[in-house]
Design a protein around this motif. Structure first.
Motif, PDB file in Angstrom:
ATOM      1  N   PRO A  31      39.817  48.727  24.209  1.00 36.65           N
ATOM      2  CA  PRO A  31      39.655  48.370  25.810  1.00 36.65           C
ATOM      3  C   PRO A  31      40.827  49.005  26.450  1.00 36.65           C
ATOM      4  O   PRO A  31      41.908  49.163  25.909  1.00 36.65           O
ATOM      5  CB  PRO A  31      39.649  46.816  25.717  1.00 36.65           C
ATOM      6  CG  PRO A  31      40.137  46.507  24.523  1.00 36.65           C
ATOM      7  CD  PRO A  31      39.888  47.625  23.539  1.00 36.65           C
ATOM      8  N   MET A  33      42.932  48.291  30.248  1.00 38.05           N
ATOM      9  CA  MET A  33      43.141  47.307  31.102  1.00 38.05           C
ATOM     10  C   MET A  33      44.178  47.690  32.012  1.00 38.05           C
ATOM     11  O   MET A  33      45.329  47.731  31.434  1.00 38.05           O
ATOM     12  CB  MET A  33      42.779  45.610  31.014  1.00 38.05           C
ATOM     13  CG  MET A  33      41.545  45.522  30.232  1.00 38.05           C
ATOM     14  SD  MET A  33      41.562  43.551  29.965  1.00 38.05           S
ATOM     15  CE  MET A  33      41.349  42.860  31.237  1.00 38.05           C
ATOM     16  N   ARG A 118      35.998  54.337  32.435  1.00 39.78           N
ATOM     17  CA  ARG A 118      36.476  53.396  33.756  1.00 39.78           C
ATOM     18  C   ARG A 118      35.625  52.778  34.827  1.00 39.78           C
ATOM     19  O   ARG A 118      35.053  53.561  35.181  1.00 39.78           O
ATOM     20  CB  ARG A 118      37.599  54.414  34.220  1.00 39.78           C
ATOM     21  CG  ARG A 118      38.578  54.873  33.437  1.00 39.78           C
ATOM     22  CD  ARG A 118      39.675  53.799  32.929  1.00 39.78           C
ATOM     23  NE  ARG A 118      40.681  54.463  32.147  1.00 39.78           N
ATOM     24  CZ  ARG A 118      40.460  54.669  30.948  1.00 39.78           C
ATOM     25  NH1 ARG A 118      39.481  54.562  30.181  1.00 39.78           N
ATOM     26  NH2 ARG A 118      41.425  55.307  29.993  1.00 39.78           N
ATOM     27  N   THR A 128      40.725  46.951  41.104  1.00 39.85           N
ATOM     28  CA  THR A 128      40.973  46.553  39.519  1.00 39.85           C
ATOM     29  C   THR A 128      40.220  47.597  38.706  1.00 39.85           C
ATOM     30  O   THR A 128      39.343  48.261  39.284  1.00 39.85           O
ATOM     31  CB  THR A 128      40.107  45.034  39.138  1.00 39.85           C
ATOM     32  OG1 THR A 128      38.940  45.208  39.612  1.00 39.85           O
ATOM     33  CG2 THR A 128      40.881  44.002  39.951  1.00 39.85           C
ATOM     34  N   THR A 130      39.189  48.401  34.811  1.00 41.18           N
ATOM     35  CA  THR A 130      38.577  48.112  33.318  1.00 41.18           C
ATOM     36  C   THR A 130      38.081  49.464  32.762  1.00 41.18           C
ATOM     37  O   THR A 130      37.902  50.379  33.281  1.00 41.18           O
ATOM     38  CB  THR A 130      37.722  47.059  33.199  1.00 41.18           C
ATOM     39  OG1 THR A 130      36.535  47.118  33.825  1.00 41.18           O
ATOM     40  CG2 THR A 130      38.235  45.876  33.956  1.00 41.18           C
TER      41      THR A 130
END
Length: 150
Positions: A31, A33, A118, A128, A130
């Motif tokens: 992941p 972030m 993304r 934001t 992630t």
């Protein structure tokens, strides 16, 4: 279950010799972030999305094959920037990187695939981010076949 070492090599050779056009030995991802990023306005946040989309488009590279038969290609999968509300927008994109090399011993081209996914969203003036970085390994195609698409 993952098979490694000699068993994996024997399995790959067996499948390749059986004439199957493509298969994957392994894959994985991690992941991604990032901390939220604040902008002066929602419009400034969307402008940053537009810049990121342009950066992604610049990374795209058509299939190239060098003198040794090595292959490289970068593709982009996205719908572009989507306005999801009056003060919300998103940019969801995946860059795929393909690298292939001839395997004369198998009469195949071995291609590795990796990706960077993304999802960037503007809610008001805050972005934001992630996503995931990942890969698949070991697809094998006939030497005269075009590069497989992920």
């Amino acid at each position: 279950m993952r098979i490694t070492g000699n068993r994996a090599a024997m399995g790959a050779a067996g499948i390749a010799m059986a004439g199957l056009s493509s298969f994957a030995l392994a894959s994985g991802s991690v992941p991604v972030m990032q901390p939220p990023q604040d902008f002066e306005t929602h419009q400034a946040c969307v402008a940053a999305l537009e810049d990121l989309a342009a950066d992604d488009r610049r990374q795209v590279a058509p299939l190239s094959i060098d003198a040794d038969g090595n292959r490289r290609e970068v593709t982009l999968s996205t719908k572009g920037i989507e306005r999801t509300g009056e003060t919300t927008a998103r940019y969801d994109a995946t860059l795929w990187y393909q690298h292939g090399r001839p395997r004369p011993d198998l009469q195949r081209i071995e291609t590795s695939h990796s990706y960077a996914h993304r999802l960037r969203e503007c809610s008001g003036a805050t972005m934001t981010t992630t996503g995931r970085d990942g890969y698949t390994l070991g697809t094998f195609d006939p030497i005269d076949a075009p590069e497989p698409k992920p």
